[in-house]
Write an enzyme that holds these catalytic residues in place. Structure first.
Site, PDB file in Angstrom:
ATOM      1  N   ARG A  31     143.865  57.578 195.971  1.00  7.58           N
ATOM      2  CA  ARG A  31     145.001  58.401 196.400  1.00  7.58           C
ATOM      3  C   ARG A  31     144.954  58.705 197.891  1.00  7.58           C
ATOM      4  NH1 ARG A  31     144.777  62.543 191.372  1.00  7.58           N
ATOM      5  NH2 ARG A  31     145.672  61.206 189.779  1.00  7.58           N
ATOM      6  N   ARG A  35     150.051  62.050 199.472  1.00  9.58           N
ATOM      7  CA  ARG A  35     149.777  63.379 198.935  1.00  9.58           C
ATOM      8  C   ARG A  35     149.262  64.351 199.981  1.00  9.58           C
ATOM      9  NH1 ARG A  35     148.095  64.123 192.974  1.00  9.58           N
ATOM     10  NH2 ARG A  35     145.987  64.234 193.786  1.00  9.58           N
ATOM     11  N   ASP A  80     152.448  52.996 191.453  1.00 11.26           N
ATOM     12  CA  ASP A  80     152.140  53.897 190.348  1.00 11.26           C
ATOM     13  C   ASP A  80     151.856  53.045 189.115  1.00 11.26           C
ATOM     14  OD1 ASP A  80     152.432  57.003 189.525  1.00 11.26           O
ATOM     15  OD2 ASP A  80     153.024  55.712 187.855  1.00 11.26           O
TER      16      ASP A  80
END
Length: 347
Positions: A31, A35, A80
């Protein structure tokens, strides 16, 4: 910083995955592409997750952001795990604060049969994004990825995220023929999705099994491992290193290794000293507790140094967090962490 003049095959990351000598312990973060980065949030403002994943300009920019900022040794393709399902026509969306939500959960063999197999024609935006990224990354490897069958199945069966996976296990135990059909379908989609990424230039792949830790070793061996093994076997034929990662999977590490991984990702709950003997003659990836980036820098780097030292016992070691980057992470801490790990002498 990675040597952008070399090729991905010469990189510290690829060499570590193959158990070869490295100039430094390579670093990347799950990740990392989003984010916590302000530039990521600015780019994603008002744009849905799946729309972002299907827009090459956005995918390329988001994938590159942490490479530019941190100088990590590998890029992870921004996407994703449910994207291939969306691409073949499954009615689903990723709802902010919730996660993937499936309009019509899978319950029957007819539901499984209605899901098309994935072909490159379903995902031209993936091919374009990977090709553009490989050209821009130069000697920095790009990691392609897919969701493992159990985790993707859990979203399809539950209709969304679940803590108990009750409906998933009810199918697994009570409708084995439906379970086999569904897991076989997803394994085929995942294998095809990884093939598209590698054919376009990805240098390695990671199979994410986020929810595999919900299974006992016995159930994993019977109902999960065979299907992950199909994906990893197909990926092995592509000639790239294969990373297999799951969350809360300390008891499953030997089985995850046996499924066909070249590198076994270790989450933060299991010390590398325990994990390395469990996975056999394979490289490992991990596994700093993601919350340690919120500690004082000296504490974070001390713990990182211990992980690098423990990793020397493995065939190869790729430094990573033991799960994904937490959204509130200070990017400055990850910059410090990256520089620190890359600066530790190899011998």
């Amino acid at each position: 910083m990675p040597d952008v003049q070399s090729t991905p095959q010469d990189s510290a990351f690829i060499r570590a995955t193959r158990g070869l000598p490295v100039p430094h312990t390579p670093v990347w973060y799950m990740r990392q592409a989003g984010r916590s980065l302000p530039e990521y949030r600015a780019l994603r403002a008002g744009v849905g997750m799946l729309e972002s994943c299907m827009t090459p300009d956005v995918v390329v920019e988001i994938t590159m952001q942490p490479v530019r900022r941190y100088g990590v040794d590998a890029a992870i393709f921004f996407s994703d795990i449910v994207l291939p399902l969306k691409a073949v026509g499954v009615d689903l969306d990723i709802k902010p604060g919730v996660g993937p939500v499936v309009a019509s959960p899978v319950r029957t063999l007819e539901d499984v049969a209605a899901i098309p197999d994935l072909t490159p024609e379903h995902v031209p935006f993936i091919t374009e994004s990977v090709q553009r990224l490989v050209a821009e990354l130069g000697g920095t490897p790009l990691i392609g990825f897919a969701g493992a069958p159990f985790t993707v199945a859990s979203y399809l069966v539950e209709g969304g995220p679940s803590k108990e996976h009750a409906r998933t296990k009810a199918m697994m135990f009570g409708a084995p023929e439906v379970w086999d059909a569904l897991m076989s379908k997803i394994a085929g989609i995942a294998a095809a999705y990884l093939s598209v990424q590698v054919s376009a230039g990805a240098s390695a792949v990671q199979l994410f099994d986020s929810w595999a830790g919900a299974c006992t070793p016995e159930d994993y061996a019977t109902y999960v491992q065979p299907y992950s093994a199909r994906v990893l076997s197909a990926a092995g034929e592509l000639g790239v290193p294969r990373i297999h990662f799951g969350v809360n999977t300390g008891s499953l590490l030997p089985l995850m290794a046996e499924a066909g991984a070249d590198v076994v990702g270790v989450d933060w709950r299991t010390p590398l000293g325990t994990a390395i003997p469990a996975v056999g003659d394979r490289a490992v990836q991990g596994n700093l507790d993601p919350t340690l980036v919120f500690a004082p820098t000296s504490v974070m780097t001390s713990r990182a140094a211990a992980i690098v030292e423990a990793g020397r016992a493995a065939r190869g070691h790729v430094f990573n967090l033991g799960h994904g980057v937490i959204p509130d992470t200070d990017p400055g801490q990850l910059e410090e962490l990256t520089r620190f790990v890359q600066s530790i002498p190899v011998s």
